[in-house]
Design an enzyme around this catalytic site. Structure first.
Site, short mmCIF file in Angstrom:
data_model
loop_
_atom_site.label_atom_id
_atom_site.label_comp_id
_atom_site.label_asym_id
_atom_site.label_seq_id
_atom_site.Cartn_x
_atom_site.Cartn_y
_atom_site.Cartn_z
N ARG A 159 0.75 -1.18 -0.01
CA ARG A 159 -0.29 0.28 -0.36
C ARG A 159 0.95 1.32 -0.15
O ARG A 159 1.21 1.99 0.92
CB ARG A 159 -1.15 -0.24 1.40
N SER A 160 1.49 1.70 -0.78
CA SER A 160 1.91 2.77 -1.18
C SER A 160 1.61 4.29 -1.43
O SER A 160 1.16 4.47 -1.39
CB SER A 160 2.93 2.81 -2.92
N SER A 192 -9.54 -8.03 -5.32
CA SER A 192 -9.30 -7.99 -3.43
C SER A 192 -10.89 -8.66 -2.84
O SER A 192 -11.74 -9.30 -4.07
CB SER A 192 -10.35 -6.12 -3.38
N ASP A 194 -13.12 -8.15 -0.54
CA ASP A 194 -13.78 -7.23 -0.67
C ASP A 194 -15.13 -7.52 -1.10
O ASP A 194 -16.55 -7.34 -0.98
CB ASP A 194 -13.95 -5.98 0.44
N ARG A 247 -23.62 -22.41 22.79
CA ARG A 247 -23.05 -21.20 23.16
C ARG A 247 -23.65 -20.14 22.18
O ARG A 247 -23.60 -20.51 20.90
CB ARG A 247 -21.16 -21.55 22.92
N GLY A 287 -13.70 -6.89 5.07
CA GLY A 287 -14.52 -6.67 3.82
C GLY A 287 -14.58 -5.26 3.71
O GLY A 287 -15.39 -4.51 3.04
N VAL A 325 -6.87 -14.75 8.15
CA VAL A 325 -6.97 -16.30 7.37
C VAL A 325 -7.56 -16.20 6.68
O VAL A 325 -7.66 -17.32 5.42
CB VAL A 325 -7.82 -17.39 8.66
O1 F6P Z 1 -8.99 -4.70 1.18
C1 F6P Z 1 -8.56 -6.15 1.69
C2 F6P Z 1 -8.66 -6.27 3.53
O2 F6P Z 1 -8.50 -7.78 3.55
C3 F6P Z 1 -9.67 -5.45 3.85
O3 F6P Z 1 -11.01 -6.01 3.98
C4 F6P Z 1 -9.12 -4.65 5.39
O4 F6P Z 1 -10.16 -4.30 5.82
C5 F6P Z 1 -8.42 -4.64 4.97
O5 F6P Z 1 -7.93 -5.17 3.67
C6 F6P Z 1 -6.55 -4.91 6.32
O6 F6P Z 1 -6.08 -4.27 5.26
P1 F6P Z 1 -4.75 -5.05 6.17
O7 F6P Z 1 -4.06 -6.25 5.64
O8 F6P Z 1 -3.26 -3.88 5.32
O9 F6P Z 1 -4.36 -4.90 7.30
#
Ligand code: F6P
EC number: 2.7.1.11
Length: 366
Positions: free
Chosen positions: A74-75, A150, A152, A187, A195, A285
């Site tokens: 994530r640049s 992605s 998401d 439970r 997401g 995971v």
């Molecule tokens: O966009 C994909 C995602 O896994 C999201 O679901 C989550 O909020 C985010 O990336 C987590 O980002 P990182 O791996 O940088 O913590």
């Protein structure tokens, strides 16, 4: 010979390797030189050994590999103009003028901005003395093609993003495991899933596992009242003989005053009901493991089409995003898709949840 670069960007997702494999092999099939950009936009900024020419056999076995083998990032630097100028210089040095980016909406927005700025970046590189006018002559425009990678499934205009079904499969498997122990102890479990601002993973996992209740950002629950409704639903299910309760909470879940609804908030409501309640945050995971068949064929068909798009585009063609709609691989203007995706966030921000649901119309059940 056309020189094409492929890169993965943002959070990794299962199927990204299949996409890179398809781009490399399709490019070679059509007589192009294909380069992989290692480490996402960071690699584009560094250039040199981060841009490697790929051979057919370099991607052997990549269909089933999870994560992204060419790395991602994530640049922050690519968000700056100087960073994009440096990246432009590195592409020109290698003779590359087409870039296929597999990433989420942030990565694709960055790619489109890069394309629109390209002529002025090249002009500045000449002014800076990095290249002569003759050297940049063949690089008047940059071709960008987007593939949505992605977990998401948050991109508008496409039915599924590369990786979403793999993450969903993982979540469902984990919830099945949780359900077994939950039933044994009578439970309740609150399971938080990823997401970001999109509830697709939570909603689909909840349907697939028969969860008692699902919290998603697009269908915000009534502030101060959702606790009673949740308790009533869970109690009703218990009265009918259910031995456990499962509540799925999207990480971006909200109430209708835009307050976050966290897994702990939900747990507290269930404790109030007298249920022995545990929280499981599935975390990363969900992003790991091999890609399911859906993501492998989706990434492959889209990877093939992305190369075809590069070869068919003129400098006037808007940057396309390769998507899938009603089982057909389609191309749509990248900017349109990004705009539609942003409008969902705007609708949620304006507390217009019906609009948010309708904007996700291909993916959400009301
Ligand atoms: O966009 C994909 C995602 O896994 C999201 O679901 C989550 O909020 C985010 O990336 C987590 O980002 P990182 O791996 O940088 O913590």
């Amino acid at each position: 010979r056309k020189k094409i670069a492929v890169m993965t960007s943002g959070g990794d997702s299962p199927g990204m390797n299949a996409a890179v494999r398809a781009v490399v092999r399709t490019g070679i099939h059509y007589g192009c030189d294909v380069f992989a950009v290692y480490e996402g936009y960071e690699g584009l900024l560094k250039g040199g050994e981060y841009l490697r020419q790929m051979k057919w056999e370099d991607v052997r076995g990549w269909l089933s590999e999870g994560g992204t083998l060419i790395g991602t990032a994530r640049s922050m630097e690519f968000r700056e103009r100087w960073g994009r100028k440096q990246a432009a210089g590195n592409l020109i040095s290698q003779g590359i003028d087409a870039l296929i980016v597999c990433g989420g909406d942030g990565s694709l927005t960055g790619a489109d901005l890069f394309r629109s700025e390209w002529p002025s970046l090249v002009e500045e590189l000449v002014k800076d003395g990095k290249f002569t006018q003759e050297q940049v002559e063949p690089y008047k425009s940059l071709t960008i093609v987007g593939l949505v990678g992605s977990i998401d499934n948050d991109m508008a205009g496409t039915d599924s993003t590369i990786g979403a079904y793999s993450a969903l499969e993982r979540i469902v498997e984990m919830v099945d495991y949780i359900d077994e122990t939950a039933k044994s102890h009578s439970r309740a479990f609150v399971v938080e899933v990823m997401g970001r601002h999109c509830g697709w993973l939570a909603l689909m996992a909840g349907i697939a596992t028969g969860a008692d209740y699902i919290f998603i950002p697009e269908r915000a629950v009534p502030h101060g009242k959702w606790q009673e409704e949740l308790k009533e639903v869970c109690q009703r299910h218990r009265n009918k003989g259910r031995r456990n309760n499962t509540v799925i909470v999207a990480e971006g879940a909200l109430d209708d005053q835009l307050n976050p609804v966290t897994a702990d908030d939900v747990k507290n409501a269930l404790l109030d009901l007298g249920l022995d309640t545990k929280v499981t945050i599935l975390g990363h995971v969900q992003r790991g493991g091999t890609a399911v068949a859906h993501d492998r064929w989706l990434a492959t068909l889209q990877g093939v089409d992305s190369v075809k798009a590069v070869l068919e585009m003129t400098p006037q063609t808007p940057s396309p995003l390769i998507g899938i709609l009603e089982n057909k691989i389609i191309r749509m203007p990248l900017v349109e898709s990004v705009k539609m995706t942003k409008s969902v966030a705007t609708a949620i921000g304006n507390k217009d949840f019906d609009k948010a649901i309708s904007l996700r119309d291909t993916e959400f059940i009301e």
